[in-house]
Scaffold this active site. Structure first.
Site, PDB file in Angstrom:
ATOM      1  N   LYS A 147      -7.087 -28.156   2.704  1.00  0.00           N
ATOM      2  CA  LYS A 147      -6.103 -29.138   2.231  1.00  0.00           C
ATOM      3  C   LYS A 147      -5.668 -28.794   0.811  1.00  0.00           C
ATOM      4  O   LYS A 147      -5.733 -29.644  -0.094  1.00  0.00           O
ATOM      5  CB  LYS A 147      -6.661 -30.549   2.268  1.00  0.00           C
ATOM      6  CG  LYS A 147      -6.751 -31.124   3.667  1.00  0.00           C
ATOM      7  CD  LYS A 147      -7.388 -32.469   3.566  1.00  0.00           C
ATOM      8  CE  LYS A 147      -6.916 -33.525   4.437  1.00  0.00           C
ATOM      9  NZ  LYS A 147      -7.671 -34.747   4.327  1.00  0.00           N
ATOM     10  N   HIS A 148      -5.282 -27.555   0.614  1.00  0.00           N
ATOM     11  CA  HIS A 148      -4.754 -27.156  -0.681  1.00  0.00           C
ATOM     12  C   HIS A 148      -3.950 -25.861  -0.509  1.00  0.00           C
ATOM     13  O   HIS A 148      -3.979 -25.234   0.555  1.00  0.00           O
ATOM     14  CB  HIS A 148      -5.883 -26.970  -1.714  1.00  0.00           C
ATOM     15  CG  HIS A 148      -6.882 -25.912  -1.376  1.00  0.00           C
ATOM     16  ND1 HIS A 148      -8.184 -26.177  -1.008  1.00  0.00           N
ATOM     17  CD2 HIS A 148      -6.774 -24.560  -1.348  1.00  0.00           C
ATOM     18  CE1 HIS A 148      -8.827 -25.047  -0.779  1.00  0.00           C
ATOM     19  NE2 HIS A 148      -7.991 -24.052  -0.972  1.00  0.00           N
ATOM     20  N   ALA A 149      -3.253 -25.529  -1.561  1.00  0.00           N
ATOM     21  CA  ALA A 149      -2.582 -24.231  -1.653  1.00  0.00           C
ATOM     22  C   ALA A 149      -2.978 -23.639  -3.000  1.00  0.00           C
ATOM     23  O   ALA A 149      -3.530 -24.338  -3.858  1.00  0.00           O
ATOM     24  CB  ALA A 149      -1.067 -24.404  -1.562  1.00  0.00           C
ATOM     25  N   HIS A 176      -3.119 -24.857   3.377  1.00  0.00           N
ATOM     26  CA  HIS A 176      -3.974 -24.551   4.521  1.00  0.00           C
ATOM     27  C   HIS A 176      -5.073 -25.600   4.700  1.00  0.00           C
ATOM     28  O   HIS A 176      -5.580 -26.167   3.732  1.00  0.00           O
ATOM     29  CB  HIS A 176      -4.544 -23.135   4.439  1.00  0.00           C
ATOM     30  CG  HIS A 176      -5.221 -22.800   3.158  1.00  0.00           C
ATOM     31  ND1 HIS A 176      -4.541 -22.398   2.032  1.00  0.00           N
ATOM     32  CD2 HIS A 176      -6.524 -22.800   2.814  1.00  0.00           C
ATOM     33  CE1 HIS A 176      -5.397 -22.164   1.061  1.00  0.00           C
ATOM     34  NE2 HIS A 176      -6.619 -22.411   1.508  1.00  0.00           N
TER      35      HIS A 176
END
Ligand code: TYD
Length: 137
Positions: free
Chosen positions: A53-55, A100
């Site tokens: 849950k980040h980029a 992602h």
């Protein structure tokens, strides 16, 4: 006519040697598209929790599910695609500025990640709405 979009999922198949079991390897530049600065792995993940849950602004990664299975979700702000990973010789490219998520960790799953940069907390984008705001700038 509907325009076909290029998939944002890029899989890398690395060599798998059969030798009293199996041995897989990956190196730059043959299999990994960047010099590897960092390795980390995730194991005994809580089964029903979503991770990631980040980029990243700059960090590029290739992720392998070397045991078990997970569902990877990739999102570039315009397309959102998912793929199940369950083969140790298949890596997924997590390029910079790709949101992602990892879902559906099967019991005893192990994830191995090769990264292009050392750990930098400031390289993370953890707010999805902020990611959407900056992706087109
Ligand atoms: P994080 O990248 O948020 O994990 P995930 O995306 O799988 O949910 O990292 C979890 C914690 O571990 C966070 O506190 C940062 C720390 N961490 C490091 O210190 N160094 C590293 O190389 C990584 C990947 C994480």
């Amino acid at each position: 006519m509907k325009k076909l979009r290029k998939s944002i999922i890029e899989l890398i198949k690395i060599p798998k040697i059969t030798d009293d079991g199996f041995l897989c390897f990956a190196q730059n530049p043959a299999q990994i598209p960047f010099p590897i600065k960092r390795v980390y792995y995730i194991f005994e993940a809580v089964p029903d929790l979503t991770r990631g849950k980040h980029a990243h602004y700059k960090n590029r990664q290739v992720l392998f599910c070397i045991q078990g299975s997970i569902t990877m979700v990739l999102d570039n702000g315009r397309q959102r695609e998912e793929v199940m990973l369950n083969q140790p010789e298949i890596g997924i490219v997590l390029d910079k500025m790709i949101w992602h998520e990892m879902h559906n960790f099967k019991k005893d799953t192990i994830i191995l990640v090769l990264a292009s940069r050392v750990y930098e907390a400031e390289d993370y984008i953890r707010d999805y709405n902020f990611f959407l705001e900056i992706i087109d700038q």
